[in-house]
Design a protein around this motif. Structure first.
Motif, mmCIF file in Angstrom:
data_model
loop_
_atom_site.group_PDB
_atom_site.id
_atom_site.type_symbol
_atom_site.label_atom_id
_atom_site.label_comp_id
_atom_site.label_asym_id
_atom_site.label_seq_id
_atom_site.Cartn_x
_atom_site.Cartn_y
_atom_site.Cartn_z
ATOM 1 N N THR A 203 0.686 -0.965 -0.103
ATOM 2 C CA THR A 203 -0.033 0.086 0.000
ATOM 3 C C THR A 203 0.903 1.098 0.176
ATOM 4 O O THR A 203 1.757 1.224 0.528
ATOM 5 C CB THR A 203 -0.956 -0.075 1.310
ATOM 6 N N ASN A 205 0.103 5.441 0.615
ATOM 7 C CA ASN A 205 -0.914 6.598 0.864
ATOM 8 C C ASN A 205 -0.242 7.886 0.421
ATOM 9 O O ASN A 205 0.904 8.293 1.144
ATOM 10 C CB ASN A 205 -1.517 6.513 2.219
ATOM 11 N N ARG A 269 -6.349 13.090 -1.800
ATOM 12 C CA ARG A 269 -5.802 12.190 -0.902
ATOM 13 C C ARG A 269 -6.184 10.736 -2.012
ATOM 14 O O ARG A 269 -6.968 10.644 -2.520
ATOM 15 C CB ARG A 269 -6.598 11.546 0.293
ATOM 16 N N ASN A 271 -5.025 6.523 -2.634
ATOM 17 C CA ASN A 271 -4.215 5.147 -2.113
ATOM 18 C C ASN A 271 -3.994 4.260 -3.435
ATOM 19 O O ASN A 271 -4.726 3.964 -4.180
ATOM 20 C CB ASN A 271 -5.191 4.558 -1.320
ATOM 21 N N ARG A 273 -2.664 0.373 -4.357
ATOM 22 C CA ARG A 273 -2.238 -0.911 -3.874
ATOM 23 C C ARG A 273 -1.662 -2.083 -4.818
ATOM 24 O O ARG A 273 -2.196 -2.312 -5.654
ATOM 25 C CB ARG A 273 -3.889 -1.703 -3.441
#
Length: 401
Positions: A203, A205, A269, A271, A273
């Motif tokens: 991950t 962020n 924001r 994310n 993966r």
């Protein structure tokens, strides 16, 4: 399958441990990651409980960590202390056991109480993730200490206060404690049917701050540089970077103001993966390319904050051997231990990145974690404690995986 008498004795020994009582008492303490008072109470409670082991108990100050606020300013964030227990550090065979004391439920969350849904199902905040896991870890280690094999193995227990938000103040501690260990076990919950997590993705962020230029939306809008539009453009470009081994989730845009003002600030924001190191490289290229393109096309300044803080965790040869050992221990207990890949992440990713084989779902069986429906299957406490104890004793006996 008939359970061997020695295993039956171990199971009886563990069944006498107050695992359920500890789980209930610990789950009654709100220890949301940002609830520093609750985390302090939890750390002190755990320090007292784990002092039953024959080792040194320490509370470690968190490393500095930062976050980007909605106004685009980078600010330091506080975390609770981390608990470390060191037992026989001079032993030739050494292991690491990790868990976390924090939960996802803040002090003002409506989900604060425990409910018995039936004789074997306890509903409550953190009962599976992972107050129950911590309770069974302690019971397993106490049982190991009663074995003649205990002298052959040393270990550290690390229980951090920030796992649920990325372990930013404990990542260096985890890496340091992992060094030189033959194997590690982490006490995230298993699935309700007992299935363990195998390979995990990674991950990353990121908070991307877009600085535009304000102007009157009616009189001179062309003199402005709309940060919301630029952030939206960036979100679309990043979303297009997704591929089979890379999921991308632009999750939120913060900023803007009155309708008659061109917004000069926005925070995106996002994310990522990644399923492999190659996917991390592809994501980083996509981030750099998108930022450069949007900055040029929209005439804005863009600042990038964040990182790929948890690398993917493959099942390499060492991990496969450790899973095999856990499966053997399960067979001794009459359990069929299976595992499957998952897209979730945890401190097991960090441990694997340090080159140490890890099984990271050795905790209680349960489900619906991170929700008000979170539950623990009570009969899994002695079952999974026995699984841990047998796995540890097998490693102590062999001296390796």
């Amino acid at each position: 399958m008939t359970v061997a008498p020695s295993v039956s004795a171990l199971f009886d020994r563990l069944s006498a441990e107050p695992m359920l009582a500890n789980t209930r008492a610990w789950a009654a303490i709100n220890s949301g990651t940002r609830n520093l008072a609750g985390l302090n109470a939890m750390a002190q409670t755990l320090a007292n409980a784990f002092s039953a082991l024959p080792g040194e108990v320490s509370l470690i100050e968190p490393a500095p960590a930062e976050s980007v606020d909605s106004d685009g300013v980078v600010r330091a964030i506080e975390h609770g202390q981390h608990l470390v227990v060191r037992v026989r550090p001079e032993a030739a065979v050494r292991m690491l056991f990790t868990g976390h004391m924090d939960t996802v439920y803040p002090v003002d969350h409506p989900f604060q109480s425990l409910t018995n849904l039936d004789a074997n199902t306890l509903n409550g905040p953190g009962v599976a993730d992972m107050k129950g896991g911590l309770a069974l870890l302690l019971a397993a280690l106490k049982a190991v200490e009663e074995s003649p094999l205990a002298a052959r193995i040393g270990y550290e227990v690390m229980i951090n206060s920030d796992e649920e938000t990325g372990s930013f103040s404990s990542a260096a501690l985890i890496a340091d404690l992992a060094r030189g260990k033959v194997a590690a076990l982490t006490y995230e919950p298993a699935l309700a049917d007992g299935t363990l997590a195998g390979a995990r993705g990674g991950t990353g962020n990121f908070s991307i701050v877009v600085h535009g230029k304000s102007a009157h939306a009616g009189r001179n809008p062309d003199d402005g540089r709309n940060a919301i539009v630029a952030a939206s453009d960036l979100a679309v470009r990043l979303s297009a970077a997704k591929q089979e081994a890379l999921a991308v989730n632009p999750a939120r845009i913060e900023g803007g103001g009155p309708n008659n003002v061109v917004p000069d600030l926005a925070v995106l924001r996002v994310n990522f993966r990644p399923a492999s190191p190659k996917a991390i490289a592809a994501a980083q290229t996509a981030i750099d390319s998108a930022i450069a393109a949007v900055a040029a096309d929209r005439d804005v300044r863009i600042d990038l904050h964040g990182s790929f803080n948890r690398p993917p965790k493959p099942i390499d040869d060492g991990a496969a051997r450790l899973f095999g050992l856990v499966r053997q221990a399960g067979a001794d207990l009459g359990l069929d231990i299976a595992w499957k890949a998952t897209g979730g992440v945890c401190d097991g990713n960090n441990i694997a990145a340090a080159g140490v084989p890890v099984v990271d779902t050795m905790g209680a069986r349960g489900g619906a974690i991170h929700s008000a429906d979170e539950f623990l299957l009570v009969d899994s406490l002695p079952e999974r404690a026995a699984l841990s104890a047998l796995t540890i004793l097998k490693i102590a006996e062999k001296g390796e995986l």
